[in-house]
Each structure stands twice: as structure tokens, then as C-alpha cells.
Enzyme design. Sequence first.
Site, PDB file in Angstrom:
ATOM      1  N   ALA A 135      16.984 -57.189 -25.348  1.00  0.00           N
ATOM      2  CA  ALA A 135      16.837 -56.186 -24.001  1.00  0.00           C
ATOM      3  C   ALA A 135      17.635 -55.048 -25.101  1.00  0.00           C
ATOM      4  O   ALA A 135      18.325 -55.181 -25.692  1.00  0.00           O
ATOM      5  CB  ALA A 135      17.784 -56.176 -22.922  1.00  0.00           C
ATOM      6  N   GLU A 138      16.031 -48.778 -23.177  1.00  0.00           N
ATOM      7  CA  GLU A 138      16.253 -48.634 -21.649  1.00  0.00           C
ATOM      8  C   GLU A 138      15.213 -47.550 -21.419  1.00  0.00           C
ATOM      9  O   GLU A 138      14.224 -46.461 -21.813  1.00  0.00           O
ATOM     10  CB  GLU A 138      17.415 -47.877 -21.838  1.00  0.00           C
ATOM     11  CG  GLU A 138      18.415 -48.575 -22.223  1.00  0.00           C
ATOM     12  CD  GLU A 138      19.828 -48.300 -22.775  1.00  0.00           C
ATOM     13  OE1 GLU A 138      20.115 -47.403 -22.388  1.00  0.00           O
ATOM     14  OE2 GLU A 138      20.781 -49.595 -23.223  1.00  0.00           O
ATOM     15  N   PRO A 139      15.138 -46.836 -20.241  1.00  0.00           N
ATOM     16  CA  PRO A 139      14.573 -45.459 -20.012  1.00  0.00           C
ATOM     17  C   PRO A 139      14.649 -44.743 -20.676  1.00  0.00           C
ATOM     18  O   PRO A 139      14.044 -44.136 -19.982  1.00  0.00           O
ATOM     19  CB  PRO A 139      14.953 -45.265 -17.910  1.00  0.00           C
ATOM     20  CG  PRO A 139      16.089 -47.005 -17.362  1.00  0.00           C
ATOM     21  CD  PRO A 139      15.871 -47.347 -18.938  1.00  0.00           C
ATOM     22  N   ILE A 168      11.897 -55.599 -20.767  1.00  0.00           N
ATOM     23  CA  ILE A 168      12.232 -56.607 -21.534  1.00  0.00           C
ATOM     24  C   ILE A 168      11.015 -58.221 -20.751  1.00  0.00           C
ATOM     25  O   ILE A 168      11.108 -58.362 -20.123  1.00  0.00           O
ATOM     26  CB  ILE A 168      13.648 -57.060 -20.828  1.00  0.00           C
ATOM     27  CG1 ILE A 168      14.195 -55.766 -21.078  1.00  0.00           C
ATOM     28  CG2 ILE A 168      14.358 -57.741 -21.768  1.00  0.00           C
ATOM     29  CD1 ILE A 168      14.526 -55.061 -22.346  1.00  0.00           C
ATOM     30  N   GLU A 274       9.634 -58.565 -36.344  1.00  0.00           N
ATOM     31  CA  GLU A 274       9.119 -58.703 -34.898  1.00  0.00           C
ATOM     32  C   GLU A 274       7.708 -57.714 -34.913  1.00  0.00           C
ATOM     33  O   GLU A 274       6.956 -57.929 -34.584  1.00  0.00           O
ATOM     34  CB  GLU A 274       9.790 -57.934 -33.663  1.00  0.00           C
ATOM     35  CG  GLU A 274       8.705 -57.676 -32.876  1.00  0.00           C
ATOM     36  CD  GLU A 274      10.051 -56.671 -31.524  1.00  0.00           C
ATOM     37  OE1 GLU A 274      11.399 -56.520 -32.165  1.00  0.00           O
ATOM     38  OE2 GLU A 274      10.006 -56.238 -30.286  1.00  0.00           O
ATOM     39  N   ARG A 300     -28.126 -62.080 -27.624  1.00  0.00           N
ATOM     40  CA  ARG A 300     -28.367 -61.494 -27.447  1.00  0.00           C
ATOM     41  C   ARG A 300     -29.628 -61.261 -27.864  1.00  0.00           C
ATOM     42  O   ARG A 300     -29.590 -59.911 -28.423  1.00  0.00           O
ATOM     43  CB  ARG A 300     -27.236 -60.841 -26.282  1.00  0.00           C
ATOM     44  CG  ARG A 300     -27.684 -59.740 -25.764  1.00  0.00           C
ATOM     45  CD  ARG A 300     -28.083 -60.089 -24.519  1.00  0.00           C
ATOM     46  NE  ARG A 300     -27.909 -58.770 -23.878  1.00  0.00           N
ATOM     47  CZ  ARG A 300     -28.734 -59.362 -22.646  1.00  0.00           C
ATOM     48  NH1 ARG A 300     -28.455 -60.626 -21.949  1.00  0.00           N
ATOM     49  NH2 ARG A 300     -28.544 -58.068 -20.877  1.00  0.00           N
ATOM     50  N   GLN A 311     -29.228 -52.048 -37.162  1.00  0.00           N
ATOM     51  CA  GLN A 311     -28.266 -51.888 -38.177  1.00  0.00           C
ATOM     52  C   GLN A 311     -26.844 -51.615 -37.768  1.00  0.00           C
ATOM     53  O   GLN A 311     -26.124 -51.107 -38.045  1.00  0.00           O
ATOM     54  CB  GLN A 311     -29.185 -50.575 -39.272  1.00  0.00           C
ATOM     55  CG  GLN A 311     -28.404 -50.810 -40.600  1.00  0.00           C
ATOM     56  CD  GLN A 311     -28.631 -49.891 -41.692  1.00  0.00           C
ATOM     57  OE1 GLN A 311     -28.527 -48.780 -41.377  1.00  0.00           O
ATOM     58  NE2 GLN A 311     -29.714 -50.505 -42.143  1.00  0.00           N
ATOM     59  N   GLY A 372     -22.736 -54.823 -20.548  1.00  0.00           N
ATOM     60  CA  GLY A 372     -21.856 -55.118 -19.125  1.00  0.00           C
ATOM     61  C   GLY A 372     -21.244 -56.463 -19.187  1.00  0.00           C
ATOM     62  O   GLY A 372     -20.211 -56.328 -18.328  1.00  0.00           O
ATOM     63  N   GLY A 396       8.290 -50.596 -31.932  1.00  0.00           N
ATOM     64  CA  GLY A 396       7.796 -49.692 -32.103  1.00  0.00           C
ATOM     65  C   GLY A 396       6.736 -49.169 -32.477  1.00  0.00           C
ATOM     66  O   GLY A 396       5.187 -49.555 -33.141  1.00  0.00           O
TER      67      GLY A 396
HETATM   68  C1  FAD Z   1       4.535 -55.189 -22.196  1.00  0.00           C
HETATM   69  C2  FAD Z   1       6.385 -54.510 -23.157  1.00  0.00           C
HETATM   70  C3  FAD Z   1       6.679 -55.808 -23.256  1.00  0.00           C
HETATM   71  C4  FAD Z   1       7.785 -54.737 -24.317  1.00  0.00           C
HETATM   72  N1  FAD Z   1       8.667 -55.735 -25.036  1.00  0.00           N
HETATM   73  C5  FAD Z   1      10.374 -55.273 -25.309  1.00  0.00           C
HETATM   74  C6  FAD Z   1      11.005 -56.482 -25.251  1.00  0.00           C
HETATM   75  O1  FAD Z   1      11.374 -57.520 -24.714  1.00  0.00           O
HETATM   76  N2  FAD Z   1      12.786 -55.477 -25.831  1.00  0.00           N
HETATM   77  C7  FAD Z   1      12.765 -54.936 -25.600  1.00  0.00           C
HETATM   78  O2  FAD Z   1      13.711 -53.560 -26.131  1.00  0.00           O
HETATM   79  N3  FAD Z   1      11.933 -53.735 -25.137  1.00  0.00           N
HETATM   80  C8  FAD Z   1      10.540 -54.123 -25.536  1.00  0.00           C
HETATM   81  N4  FAD Z   1       9.460 -53.403 -24.776  1.00  0.00           N
HETATM   82  C9  FAD Z   1       9.483 -51.719 -25.651  1.00  0.00           C
HETATM   83  C10 FAD Z   1       8.924 -51.129 -26.230  1.00  0.00           C
HETATM   84  O3  FAD Z   1       9.284 -51.694 -27.628  1.00  0.00           O
HETATM   85  C11 FAD Z   1       9.268 -49.534 -25.911  1.00  0.00           C
HETATM   86  O4  FAD Z   1       7.919 -49.179 -24.880  1.00  0.00           O
HETATM   87  C12 FAD Z   1       8.565 -48.978 -27.364  1.00  0.00           C
HETATM   88  O5  FAD Z   1       9.720 -48.985 -28.050  1.00  0.00           O
HETATM   89  C13 FAD Z   1       8.736 -47.288 -26.914  1.00  0.00           C
HETATM   90  O6  FAD Z   1       9.216 -46.885 -26.443  1.00  0.00           O
HETATM   91  P1  FAD Z   1       9.161 -46.023 -25.213  1.00  0.00           P
HETATM   92  O7  FAD Z   1       8.047 -46.835 -24.156  1.00  0.00           O
HETATM   93  O8  FAD Z   1      10.388 -45.369 -24.253  1.00  0.00           O
HETATM   94  O9  FAD Z   1       8.141 -44.728 -25.875  1.00  0.00           O
HETATM   95  P2  FAD Z   1       8.747 -43.061 -25.193  1.00  0.00           P
HETATM   96  O10 FAD Z   1       9.463 -43.312 -27.022  1.00  0.00           O
HETATM   97  O11 FAD Z   1       9.276 -42.715 -24.405  1.00  0.00           O
HETATM   98  O12 FAD Z   1       7.707 -42.867 -26.859  1.00  0.00           O
HETATM   99  C14 FAD Z   1       6.426 -42.117 -25.623  1.00  0.00           C
HETATM  100  C15 FAD Z   1       5.481 -41.287 -26.983  1.00  0.00           C
HETATM  101  O13 FAD Z   1       6.148 -40.839 -28.133  1.00  0.00           O
HETATM  102  C16 FAD Z   1       5.683 -40.369 -29.104  1.00  0.00           C
HETATM  103  N5  FAD Z   1       7.409 -40.431 -30.368  1.00  0.00           N
HETATM  104  C17 FAD Z   1       8.617 -40.414 -29.203  1.00  0.00           C
HETATM  105  N6  FAD Z   1       9.359 -39.898 -31.080  1.00  0.00           N
HETATM  106  C18 FAD Z   1       8.721 -39.652 -31.706  1.00  0.00           C
HETATM  107  C19 FAD Z   1       8.741 -39.259 -32.630  1.00  0.00           C
HETATM  108  N7  FAD Z   1       9.742 -38.493 -33.294  1.00  0.00           N
HETATM  109  N8  FAD Z   1       7.307 -38.062 -33.447  1.00  0.00           N
HETATM  110  C20 FAD Z   1       6.171 -38.674 -33.187  1.00  0.00           C
HETATM  111  N9  FAD Z   1       6.407 -39.317 -31.499  1.00  0.00           N
HETATM  112  C21 FAD Z   1       6.847 -39.852 -31.336  1.00  0.00           C
HETATM  113  C22 FAD Z   1       5.936 -42.703 -29.208  1.00  0.00           C
HETATM  114  O14 FAD Z   1       5.398 -42.595 -30.381  1.00  0.00           O
HETATM  115  C23 FAD Z   1       5.038 -42.548 -27.747  1.00  0.00           C
HETATM  116  O15 FAD Z   1       3.861 -42.413 -28.740  1.00  0.00           O
HETATM  117  C24 FAD Z   1       8.107 -53.550 -24.316  1.00  0.00           C
HETATM  118  C25 FAD Z   1       6.879 -52.662 -24.083  1.00  0.00           C
HETATM  119  C26 FAD Z   1       6.012 -53.434 -23.076  1.00  0.00           C
HETATM  120  C27 FAD Z   1       5.091 -52.045 -22.453  1.00  0.00           C
END
Ligand code: FAD
Length: 411
Positions: A135, A138-139, A168, A274, A300, A311, A372, A396
Site C-alpha cells: 500500500a 492514496e487518494p 491496493i 515492480e 480469416r 499488405q 467484429g 509509475g
Molecule cells: C488496477 C490498479 C492496481 C493498482 N495496484 C496498486 C497497489 O497494489 N498498490 C499501490 O500502492 N498502488 C496501486 N495502484 C496505483 C497506481 O500505482 C497509481 O494509480 C499510479 O501510480 C498513478 O497514480 P494516480 O492514479 O494517483 O495518478 P496521478 O498521480 O493523479 O496522475 C494522473 C496523470 O497525471 C500524470 N502526471 C502526474 N504527475 C505528473 C508530472 N509531474 N508530469 C507529467 N505528468 C504527470 C500521470 O502520469 C497521469 O497520467 C494501482 C492502480 C490501479 C489502477
Amino acid sequence: MTTTEAAPEIRSSIFSPEHEVLRASARAFIERELAPHADEWEEAGDFPDWVFERAGAQGFLGLSYPEEYGGQGGDYLSSLVLKEEMARCGSGSVGMALAVQSDMATPPILKYGTEEQKQRYLVPAIKGTRIACLAITEPEAGSDVANVQTTAVRDGSEWVINGRKIFITNGCRAHFCTLVARTDRGSIDDAVGPEGVKASSINPRKPSGYQGFSLFLVDTDTPGWQVAKRLKKLGMHASDTAEIVIEDCRVPANALLGEEGKGFYQIMWELQGERLAGAAGSVSGAQLMFDRALEYAKERHAFGKPIGANQAISHRLAEMATEIEAARQLVYDAAWRLTKGEYPVKEISMAKLYGGLVACRVANHAMQVFGGASYLMDVPIQRAWRDARLIRIGGGADEIMREIIAKTSGL
Ligand SMILES: Cc1cc2nc3c(=O)[nH]c(=O)nc-3n(C[C@H](O)[C@H](O)[C@H](O)COP(=O)(O)OP(=O)(O)OC[C@H]3O[C@@H](n4cnc5c(N)ncnc54)[C@H](O)[C@@H]3O)c2cc1C
């Protein structure tokens, strides 16, 4: 994508004959025990916990862990072999859940944990009898890990944890969690971080970005730990993805993993493994999508000839094959460097960035080749297309990979 038919052997000089023996046994296990259930699990939106136990019993959750902790004592390439073969399971969800267990939540325990923590968490995780989650997110803290708001405050012989984690993987079923929390809000540090990037260059609001975080091992049955929601997703339907609320969750002093205040460095180290695991999985998934598309293009017929005789399609397939091979070589190069003891942050970031882009391009083109049929839920290509999209965001996002590549190139 479910596939039980023989696909071309993946050959590279980085693998030894022992790795190929491992590949054959992993492939047999995956095709025999996992692939037949992939559709049913995706449909159900879940898969049973026995998958962890069976994978553990086969040694697949500890391929590169030392034998003294129940691992197989292999090198990094052994776990790379498994990542490549796992695509054959047909469910990206299962591969991701197992990778969280063996490549994300547990490597920090081996590297930073005490002997007691290794016995309590690592040994059963390798056996598959205790399920792990990691984990970080976070939001308000995804890409910007340094914005983690979850706190762990020392109170006598305990730590009191409060916060909220989101996205998570394995979070609903996990027995324990490797957690990132803020343990100090005070220190100012603009040192160059573990990826060679200054905290303030990524987040100018927060020059103290790298200090004051720590890792913890938290049992998920601790009072105050609550799975608030199981999140519904575009893809990876069989994988559980949780939102977790942590309220006054008291853990003992020895729940701290590694050195207090070094959590950011430790989690950046974890993210390298990871990302490479994700890149390897993406490339092998792309290979399977390509194999399916190639086969379909030969079978197909339209306008009295195979569609692959056009091509427009054959050149598209040629480009897909070339890109997959290029992405694979990036993965192999980074993996090779890791086995030689390097810490190849730039190469791993390149492999993840390019592997993800290629996987999504190949999935998109494969959808087009299937026409399709690709749009039908009982044809596996659409699932692979949905699942593939995650790699460009999770662990990331592309933009963060580009940022790291730019910074480590001196920009
Ligand atoms: C199905 C799923 C499984 C996951 N599993 C885990 C897990 O097990 N544990 C865990 O901890 N997390 C987990 N994650 C979280 C995941 O790692 C994050 O969603 C990811 O790191 C992106 O963070 P965010 O969603 O908050 O996007 P944000 O950080 O809000 O980013 C939104 C967009 O803005 C871009 N952005 C942000 N900052 C910059 C910058 N400085 N320059 C340019 N662009 C930028 C990002 O690249 C992205 O395109 C999971 C996510 C999903 C969808």
C-alpha cells in the site's frame, strides 16, 4: 488471453539451460492448473486463494529468494522466466496478484526486514499461505509518492497509524500489508533521491519530499484496519483492488520495516523490481496477442483471400513483431544488469515505458485484425486489450517514466 497451444519458443542468451527447465515446468503448471479457469475467474470477478498456495507449493512465489526462507535460491532471471510464462494463464489478474506477492510486497522484507519479520511474513508469503499487499497509493498521492498523508505516530511501545489507501491490489484478501506511512513531518531535505531526481524538481511545493517516511508490516486483522470498498475496474476483473481506511490502527514497535525515515528510498528501490516485472509481463502478453492475431490473419478470409495477404495487415503485423522484440530486448538488458548487481533505474524505466506502449499498440492492432470478433466478450482479445492498458498507469505512469529517463540523462 487463454492459450494452450504451442507458441514459438522465446530464446535469448541471457537464459541458461536451467532457466529453460524452469520455463517448461512453469508453463506446464500455468497451462494445466490456471489457464483452464481464467474465463470463469474473470467472469466471477475473483479467483480462489488456493492459487497462491499452489503457486507457493511449486516454488513459484520464491524463485529468487534464498533457500533458508523457503525460496528456490535462483537469480533474478528465474523470476523473469515466470513473468514471461504467466501471460499464458489467460488472466492478467492472476499474474498481477502473484507478482504483488512475490515481486512487490515481499522484496523489501528480504532486503530490510529483521530475522523475526522474515520468519513471520516472508516465509509464509513464499509458501503462499499468507497473502500480501503493498500500500503506497492514496487518494492524493499516486505519482507524487512524497505526498503520502497516512501517518504513523509513535506511542510508547506502539505505532498508531491513520490514513487512507486506494487501488491496493490483493487488498481485500491480504493477510498482511507492506505499508508506506509518514513518520516525520519536520525535516527539510533536498537531497538527490534514489532515482537520481531531486524531490523539489518533481514537487516544488514540498522540498522535504524524501525524508520522514517509513515502511511498516501490518496484519490486516489489526483493529482499525478496514477494507472500505472493493473497486470496480475496466480490466483485471479477477484481481481484487481495495480502498482501505486505517483508523487508530495500533501496531507494535517491531512492525517498522527497515530504518525509520528511510521509507521513501526503500519504496523507490521496491518500485524498480515492480516496474521490470510489469514490463516483462506486458511484453509476453503482447507476444501472445501477436501470435493470436497472426494466426487469425492467416485463417480469416475476405475478398477471396486471407486478410493477412493484404499488405496493410501484413506490414502492420511485421511492425508489431519488431516492436515486441525491441521491447523484449529492453527488458532483457535491464534484467541482465540487475543480475550483475547494477541498479539500472534508467534502463528499467525505459523497459516499462516502451513495454507498456508496445503492449497497448499491439493490443489495439490485434483488435483491428480480429474485426467484429474482437468486440465479443467470449473472444479473449478484448480482455487482453483492457488488461494491457493498466501498465501505462500503475507502478509509475508513462509520464513519470519519461521524467526519470530525462533526469537520469542529465536533463
Ligand atoms: C488496477 C490498479 C492496481 C493498482 N495496484 C496498486 C497497489 O497494489 N498498490 C499501490 O500502492 N498502488 C496501486 N495502484 C496505483 C497506481 O500505482 C497509481 O494509480 C499510479 O501510480 C498513478 O497514480 P494516480 O492514479 O494517483 O495518478 P496521478 O498521480 O493523479 O496522475 C494522473 C496523470 O497525471 C500524470 N502526471 C502526474 N504527475 C505528473 C508530472 N509531474 N508530469 C507529467 N505528468 C504527470 C500521470 O502520469 C497521469 O497520467 C494501482 C492502480 C490501479 C489502477
